[in-house]
Design a protein around this motif. Structure first.
Motif, mmCIF file in Angstrom:
data_model
loop_
_atom_site.group_PDB
_atom_site.id
_atom_site.type_symbol
_atom_site.label_atom_id
_atom_site.label_comp_id
_atom_site.label_asym_id
_atom_site.label_seq_id
_atom_site.Cartn_x
_atom_site.Cartn_y
_atom_site.Cartn_z
ATOM 1 N N ALA A 67 0.839 -1.197 0.000
ATOM 2 C CA ALA A 67 0.000 0.000 0.000
ATOM 3 C C ALA A 67 0.873 1.245 0.000
ATOM 4 N N LEU A 68 0.351 2.274 -0.647
ATOM 5 C CA LEU A 68 0.974 3.592 -0.650
ATOM 6 C C LEU A 68 -0.073 4.597 -0.198
ATOM 7 N N LEU A 69 0.291 5.468 0.719
ATOM 8 C CA LEU A 69 -0.564 6.588 1.108
ATOM 9 C C LEU A 69 0.093 7.843 0.567
ATOM 10 N N LEU A 70 -0.668 8.596 -0.213
ATOM 11 C CA LEU A 70 -0.142 9.778 -0.887
ATOM 12 C C LEU A 70 -0.826 11.030 -0.345
ATOM 13 N N PRO A 71 -0.152 11.780 0.530
ATOM 14 C CA PRO A 71 -0.762 12.998 1.058
ATOM 15 C C PRO A 71 -0.836 14.076 -0.019
ATOM 16 N N ALA A 72 -1.800 14.973 0.136
ATOM 17 C CA ALA A 72 -1.969 16.121 -0.758
ATOM 18 C C ALA A 72 -2.056 15.692 -2.227
ATOM 19 N N THR A 73 -2.742 14.570 -2.462
ATOM 20 C CA THR A 73 -2.851 14.022 -3.820
ATOM 21 C C THR A 73 -4.283 13.579 -4.087
ATOM 22 N N GLU A 74 -4.873 14.101 -5.156
ATOM 23 C CA GLU A 74 -6.188 13.654 -5.605
ATOM 24 C C GLU A 74 -6.037 12.275 -6.247
ATOM 25 N N ALA A 75 -7.086 11.457 -6.174
ATOM 26 C CA ALA A 75 -7.032 10.105 -6.735
ATOM 27 C C ALA A 75 -6.707 10.127 -8.225
ATOM 28 N N ARG A 76 -7.326 11.028 -8.968
ATOM 29 C CA ARG A 76 -7.067 11.066 -10.416
ATOM 30 C C ARG A 76 -5.622 11.445 -10.719
ATOM 31 N N SER A 77 -4.999 12.231 -9.847
ATOM 32 C CA SER A 77 -3.585 12.582 -10.022
ATOM 33 C C SER A 77 -2.683 11.386 -9.741
ATOM 34 N N ALA A 78 -3.145 10.463 -8.927
ATOM 35 C CA ALA A 78 -2.362 9.278 -8.589
ATOM 36 C C ALA A 78 -2.280 8.290 -9.748
ATOM 37 N N VAL A 79 -3.109 8.476 -10.758
ATOM 38 C CA VAL A 79 -3.071 7.595 -11.929
ATOM 39 C C VAL A 79 -1.693 7.635 -12.580
ATOM 40 N N ALA A 80 -1.066 8.799 -12.631
ATOM 41 C CA ALA A 80 0.270 8.902 -13.234
ATOM 42 C C ALA A 80 1.266 8.024 -12.488
ATOM 43 N N LEU A 81 1.189 7.998 -11.161
ATOM 44 C CA LEU A 81 2.067 7.123 -10.384
ATOM 45 C C LEU A 81 1.743 5.657 -10.670
ATOM 46 N N ALA A 82 0.472 5.315 -10.747
ATOM 47 C CA ALA A 82 0.087 3.935 -11.059
ATOM 48 C C ALA A 82 0.680 3.515 -12.402
ATOM 49 N N GLU A 83 0.635 4.408 -13.374
ATOM 50 C CA GLU A 83 1.195 4.087 -14.686
ATOM 51 C C GLU A 83 2.710 3.913 -14.630
ATOM 52 N N ARG A 84 3.394 4.723 -13.798
ATOM 53 C CA ARG A 84 4.849 4.554 -13.640
ATOM 54 C C ARG A 84 5.169 3.236 -12.943
ATOM 55 N N ILE A 85 4.350 2.858 -11.957
ATOM 56 C CA ILE A 85 4.548 1.576 -11.272
ATOM 57 C C ILE A 85 4.364 0.428 -12.263
ATOM 58 N N LEU A 86 3.304 0.487 -13.057
ATOM 59 C CA LEU A 86 3.072 -0.563 -14.060
ATOM 60 C C LEU A 86 4.253 -0.672 -15.015
ATOM 61 N N ALA A 87 4.766 0.458 -15.480
ATOM 62 C CA ALA A 87 5.902 0.446 -16.408
ATOM 63 C C ALA A 87 7.147 -0.143 -15.752
ATOM 64 N N ALA A 88 7.399 0.217 -14.493
ATOM 65 C CA ALA A 88 8.570 -0.314 -13.775
ATOM 66 C C ALA A 88 8.460 -1.824 -13.598
ATOM 67 N N MET A 89 7.267 -2.303 -13.327
ATOM 68 C CA MET A 89 7.075 -3.742 -13.156
ATOM 69 C C MET A 89 7.227 -4.471 -14.486
ATOM 70 N N ARG A 90 6.638 -3.916 -15.535
ATOM 71 C CA ARG A 90 6.710 -4.564 -16.853
ATOM 72 C C ARG A 90 8.145 -4.671 -17.363
ATOM 73 N N ALA A 91 9.018 -3.797 -16.860
ATOM 74 C CA ALA A 91 10.418 -3.821 -17.272
ATOM 75 C C ALA A 91 11.226 -4.893 -16.535
ATOM 76 N N ALA A 92 10.601 -5.585 -15.582
ATOM 77 C CA ALA A 92 11.327 -6.547 -14.748
ATOM 78 C C ALA A 92 11.013 -7.988 -15.135
ATOM 79 N N MET A 93 12.041 -8.802 -15.143
ATOM 80 C CA MET A 93 11.906 -10.244 -15.256
ATOM 81 C C MET A 93 12.754 -10.791 -14.105
#
Length: 162
Positions: A67-93
């Motif tokens: 879990a991540l708690l993001l202070p001072a962050t709207e949920a829709r703004s957190a989508v960019a972080l979710a996309e970066r997390i997905l990209a970082a994971m997809r780059a891993a084997m």
């Protein structure tokens, strides 16, 4: 998460909870053993932590969830972080089997419903509902095939992202 609710209430700021579940970890544990699963958890955790801000709170909830708690962050703004997390994971084997383990995650995103605090709801109840909403959104992403994200019902302009 209770402390973040209190902080958001005092500062009149939004906050977002992200729950991240590693896709396929249970099957990996069964086929390759728990040490292989632990290696995947460590890799995923380090990749997620590398993307967080100093003000964020990052935790391993247990089994295959973070879990991540993001202070001072709207949920829709957190989508960019979710996309970066997905990209970082997809780059891993992760080399835990002869074929390796492709790191994929399902992500749920929920904004803190601060209006409930103004209506007199208990902080603990609001905090528990907040985490539950992020977990429910994560399950929505998993049901949609995994390797993506979903926003909780109150925050969702559309179903999910990949």
């Amino acid at each position: 998460h209770l402390e973040q609710v209190a902080l958001s209430e005092r500062r009149h700021e939004p906050a977002t909870c992200i729950v991240i579940d590693i896709d396929g970890l249970g099957a990996l544990n069964e086929s390759c053993g728990v040490p292989a699963g632990d290696a995947v958890l460590l890799e995923a955790g380090s990749r997620i932590e590398a993307l967080t801000r100093a003000s964020d709170t990052f935790a391993h909830l247990g089994e295959d969830e973070f879990a991540l708690l993001l202070p001072a962050t709207e949920a829709r703004s957190a989508v960019a972080l979710a996309e970066r997390i997905l990209a970082a994971m997809r780059a891993a084997m992760v080399p835990v089997s002869p074929a390796g383990f492709p790191l994929r995650v399902s992500i749920g995103i929920a904004g803190l419903e601060t209006a409930k605090l103004a209506q007199g709801f208990e902080r603990k109840a609001v905090a528990d509902q907040w985490l539950a909403a992020a977990q429910a959104a994560m399950h929505d992403a998993k049901r949609a095939g995994g390797d993506g994200y979903a926003l909780s019902g109150a925050d969702a302009p559309s179903a999910a992202g990949r």
